[in-house]
Design a protein around this motif. Structure first.
Motif, PDB file in Angstrom:
ATOM      1  N   GLY A 201       0.643  -1.054   0.432  1.00 41.76           N
ATOM      2  CA  GLY A 201       0.081  -0.026  -0.052  1.00 41.76           C
ATOM      3  C   GLY A 201       0.744   1.080  -0.401  1.00 41.76           C
ATOM      4  N   LEU A 202       2.557   1.075  -0.239  1.00 43.83           N
ATOM      5  CA  LEU A 202       3.050   2.508   0.096  1.00 43.83           C
ATOM      6  C   LEU A 202       3.074   2.707  -1.207  1.00 43.83           C
ATOM      7  CD1 LEU A 202       5.805   0.716   0.874  1.00 43.83           C
ATOM      8  CD2 LEU A 202       4.926   2.243   2.474  1.00 43.83           C
ATOM      9  N   ALA A 203       2.832   4.639  -1.252  1.00 38.06           N
ATOM     10  CA  ALA A 203       2.888   5.462  -2.409  1.00 38.06           C
ATOM     11  C   ALA A 203       4.330   5.248  -3.478  1.00 38.06           C
ATOM     12  CB  ALA A 203       2.847   6.524  -2.557  1.00 38.06           C
ATOM     13  N   TYR A 204       4.353   5.901  -4.659  1.00 37.39           N
ATOM     14  CA  TYR A 204       5.192   5.401  -5.530  1.00 37.39           C
ATOM     15  C   TYR A 204       6.244   6.436  -6.059  1.00 37.39           C
ATOM     16  CZ  TYR A 204       3.333   1.199  -8.276  1.00 37.39           C
ATOM     17  OH  TYR A 204       3.983  -0.035  -9.047  1.00 37.39           O
ATOM     18  N   ASP A 205       6.224   6.967  -5.018  1.00 37.30           N
ATOM     19  CA  ASP A 205       7.020   8.529  -4.588  1.00 37.30           C
ATOM     20  C   ASP A 205       8.192   8.253  -4.052  1.00 37.30           C
ATOM     21  OD1 ASP A 205       5.521   7.983  -2.157  1.00 37.30           O
ATOM     22  OD2 ASP A 205       5.202  10.161  -1.951  1.00 37.30           O
ATOM     23  N   THR A 206       9.042   6.805  -3.728  1.00 40.16           N
ATOM     24  CA  THR A 206      10.132   6.467  -3.018  1.00 40.16           C
ATOM     25  C   THR A 206      10.622   5.444  -3.574  1.00 40.16           C
ATOM     26  OG1 THR A 206       8.952   5.100  -1.730  1.00 40.16           O
ATOM     27  CG2 THR A 206       9.526   7.750  -0.425  1.00 40.16           C
ATOM     28  N   TRP A 207      11.618   4.894  -3.501  1.00 37.38           N
ATOM     29  CA  TRP A 207      12.367   3.981  -3.470  1.00 37.38           C
ATOM     30  C   TRP A 207      11.603   2.469  -3.079  1.00 37.38           C
ATOM     31  CZ3 TRP A 207      14.389   1.341  -7.095  1.00 37.38           C
ATOM     32  CH2 TRP A 207      14.877   0.075  -7.025  1.00 37.38           C
ATOM     33  N   ASP A 208      11.623   2.617  -1.813  1.00 41.44           N
ATOM     34  CA  ASP A 208      10.622   1.762  -1.083  1.00 41.44           C
ATOM     35  C   ASP A 208       9.030   1.577  -1.745  1.00 41.44           C
ATOM     36  OD1 ASP A 208      12.705   1.482   0.820  1.00 41.44           O
ATOM     37  OD2 ASP A 208      12.180   2.531   2.273  1.00 41.44           O
ATOM     38  N   GLY A 209       8.503   2.200  -2.100  1.00 44.96           N
ATOM     39  CA  GLY A 209       7.372   2.356  -2.920  1.00 44.96           C
ATOM     40  C   GLY A 209       7.213   1.486  -3.687  1.00 44.96           C
ATOM     41  N   LEU A 210       8.645   2.170  -5.189  1.00 48.99           N
ATOM     42  CA  LEU A 210       8.404   1.551  -6.670  1.00 48.99           C
ATOM     43  C   LEU A 210       9.160  -0.146  -6.076  1.00 48.99           C
ATOM     44  CD1 LEU A 210      10.510   4.621  -7.704  1.00 48.99           C
ATOM     45  CD2 LEU A 210       7.671   3.791  -8.662  1.00 48.99           C
ATOM     46  N   ASN A 211       9.870  -0.495  -4.971  1.00 54.40           N
ATOM     47  CA  ASN A 211      10.580  -1.525  -4.909  1.00 54.40           C
ATOM     48  C   ASN A 211       9.769  -2.220  -4.270  1.00 54.40           C
ATOM     49  OD1 ASN A 211      13.252  -3.930  -4.999  1.00 54.40           O
ATOM     50  ND2 ASN A 211      12.946  -3.499  -3.194  1.00 54.40           N
ATOM     51  N   ALA A 212       8.760  -2.395  -3.692  1.00 58.15           N
ATOM     52  CA  ALA A 212       7.992  -3.233  -3.047  1.00 58.15           C
ATOM     53  C   ALA A 212       6.818  -3.472  -4.101  1.00 58.15           C
ATOM     54  CB  ALA A 212       6.952  -2.977  -1.560  1.00 58.15           C
ATOM     55  N   GLY A 213       6.252  -2.084  -4.856  1.00 59.97           N
ATOM     56  CA  GLY A 213       5.162  -2.524  -6.111  1.00 59.97           C
ATOM     57  C   GLY A 213       5.122  -2.462  -7.440  1.00 59.97           C
ATOM     58  N   LEU A 214       6.691  -3.142  -7.155  1.00 59.72           N
ATOM     59  CA  LEU A 214       7.153  -3.032  -8.702  1.00 59.72           C
ATOM     60  C   LEU A 214       8.384  -3.911  -9.106  1.00 59.72           C
ATOM     61  CD1 LEU A 214       6.522  -3.310 -12.030  1.00 59.72           C
ATOM     62  CD2 LEU A 214       7.301  -0.981 -11.911  1.00 59.72           C
ATOM     63  N   TYR A 215       9.377  -3.169  -8.313  1.00 60.35           N
ATOM     64  CA  TYR A 215      11.076  -3.692  -9.120  1.00 60.35           C
ATOM     65  C   TYR A 215      11.177  -4.958  -8.837  1.00 60.35           C
ATOM     66  CZ  TYR A 215      11.531   0.964 -11.513  1.00 60.35           C
ATOM     67  OH  TYR A 215      11.152   1.683 -12.509  1.00 60.35           O
ATOM     68  N   GLY A 216      10.882  -5.435  -6.951  1.00 65.28           N
ATOM     69  CA  GLY A 216      11.463  -6.120  -6.452  1.00 65.28           C
ATOM     70  C   GLY A 216      10.579  -7.295  -6.584  1.00 65.28           C
ATOM     71  N   PRO A 217       8.852  -7.715  -7.448  1.00 63.67           N
ATOM     72  CA  PRO A 217       8.577  -8.945  -7.250  1.00 63.67           C
ATOM     73  C   PRO A 217       9.199  -8.790  -8.922  1.00 63.67           C
ATOM     74  CG  PRO A 217       6.743  -7.220  -6.352  1.00 63.67           C
ATOM     75  CD  PRO A 217       8.450  -6.405  -6.165  1.00 63.67           C
ATOM     76  N   LEU A 218       9.214  -7.861  -9.824  1.00 58.10           N
ATOM     77  CA  LEU A 218       9.190  -8.063 -11.312  1.00 58.10           C
ATOM     78  C   LEU A 218      11.059  -8.837 -11.437  1.00 58.10           C
ATOM     79  CD1 LEU A 218       9.377  -8.195 -13.716  1.00 58.10           C
ATOM     80  CD2 LEU A 218       9.873  -5.898 -14.077  1.00 58.10           C
TER      81      LEU A 218
END
Length: 257
Positions: A201-218
Motif C-alpha cells: 500500500g506504499l506510494a510510488y514516490d520513494t524507492w521503497d514504494g517502487l521496489n515493493a510495488g514493482l521492481y522487487g517482485p519483477l
C-alpha cells in the motif's frame, strides 16, 4: 531474474519468456472498488504500446526526461517499464516538471504538469483504463492514444544499463542500479523467490514504494497486489484480501512504524 538482466526492461523480457500467463500486477483502488489483474503477457503488451507511443508519437529519445506525476497505479507501473524500454529517464513525482521533455499526469496533478513545455499526456486513471469524458486542454488522453500503438517494441537506439534510468525522491539510478538494488533488497522485503506474492500500500514516490510495488517482485519472479487508498479498507477486509489473493508477505504500510 537471469544473469543477463541489466535493466528493468530486461527483467520484464525474462518474465515474459519464463511464464507469460502468471499474474504480475493485481491492482486495487479502495476508493472506487476497482480491481484489475494483469498477467505478465498483458502487462508487457501495455508496456510495448506505451513505449511505442513514447518513441514514435512523442519522439522521446534515450536521455530525455519523462516526469511521471502519477500515484501508485498499474498504469504507472506500465509507464516505468516503458521508459526503461525506450531508455528515457523516469522522474517519479518530479519536483520540476517544467524541465522535463515529456510529462505524464494523473487527473489530480494537471496544473503542475502544465509547466512542461514538451509533450503532455494525461491519464484519467478510471477503471478499465477508461478515458476522460473531456480531454484536459493541452493534453493528449493516454486512453485514446495508446490502443492503436504496436504490440511489439524495438528501441531505435540501444539502451545502456549504465545510463540514468530513474529519479525518485531526488536520487538518480541507472538501469543496472535499479536491477541490482531490487535483487539485493528482495530478502528484506520477504521476496524469497518465484511465486512470492507481496501486498503493498506504499506510494510510488520513494524507492521503497517502487521496489515493493514493482521492481522487487519483477526481479524475483514474484507478483504484487498493489493497493491504492488502502487506508480506507477495514482491518478485517484487509485480512480477507490477503487470504483471497494468496499474499505471501505484506510490505510496510504507511501507518505502520
Amino acid at each position: 531474474m537471469n544473469a543477463s538482466d541489466r535493466t528493468p526492461a530486461d527483467l520484464l523480457s525474462s518474465a515474459l519468456a519464463a511464464d507469460p500467463a502468471r499474474p504480475l500486477v493485481t491492482f486495487y483502488d479502495d476508493a472506487t472498488g476497482e480491481r484489475v489483474e494483469l498477467s505478465v503477457a498483458t502487462f508487457a503488451n501495455w508496456v510495448a504500446k506505451t513505449a511505442n507511443l513514447l518513441q514514435d508519437e512523442l519522439s522521446a529519445e534515450p536521455g530525455d526526461r519523462v516526469a511521471l506525476l502519477l500515484p501508485a497505479h498499474w498504469q504507472t507501473a506500465v509507464w516505468l517499464l516503458a521508459c526503461s524500454s525506450v531508455g528515457v529517464v523516469a522522474d517519479v513525482a518530479s519536483a520540476d516538471p517544467g524541465a522535463a521533455d515529456v510529462v505524464v499526469s494523473g487527473p489530480d496533478t494537471l496544473e503542475a504538469a502544465r509547466a512542461c513545455r514538451g509533450a503532455r499526456i494525461a491519464l484519467a486513471l478510471r477503471p478499465l483504463g477508461g478515458r476522460f469524458p473531456q480531454p484536459p486542454e493541452g493534453f493528449a488522453d493516454y486512453a485514446v492514444e495508446v490502443p492503436g500503438q504496436g504490440d511489439r517494441f524495438a528501441p531505435y537506439a540501444p539502451v545502456s544499463p549504465d545510463d540514468p534510468a530513474l529519479i525518485v525522491a531526488g536520487r538518480e539510478f541507472s538501469g543496472a542500479e535499479v536491477v541490482q538494488r531490487a535483487e539485493a533488497e528482495a530478502a528484506d522485503l520477504g521476496l524469497t523467490g518465484p511465486g512470492t506474492r507481496i501486498l503493498s500500500g506504499l506510494a510510488y514516490d520513494t524507492w521503497d514504494g517502487l521496489n515493493a510495488g514493482l521492481y522487487g517482485p519483477l526481479a524475483t519472479g514474484g507478483s504484487v497486489v498493489l493497493c491504492r487508498n488502502l487506508d480506507r479498507l477495514a482491518a478485517e477486509d484487509l485480512d480477507k484480501r490477503v487470504e483471497s489473493e494468496r499474499v505471501s508477505v505484506i510490505a510496510r504500510l504507511p501507518s505502520q512504524p
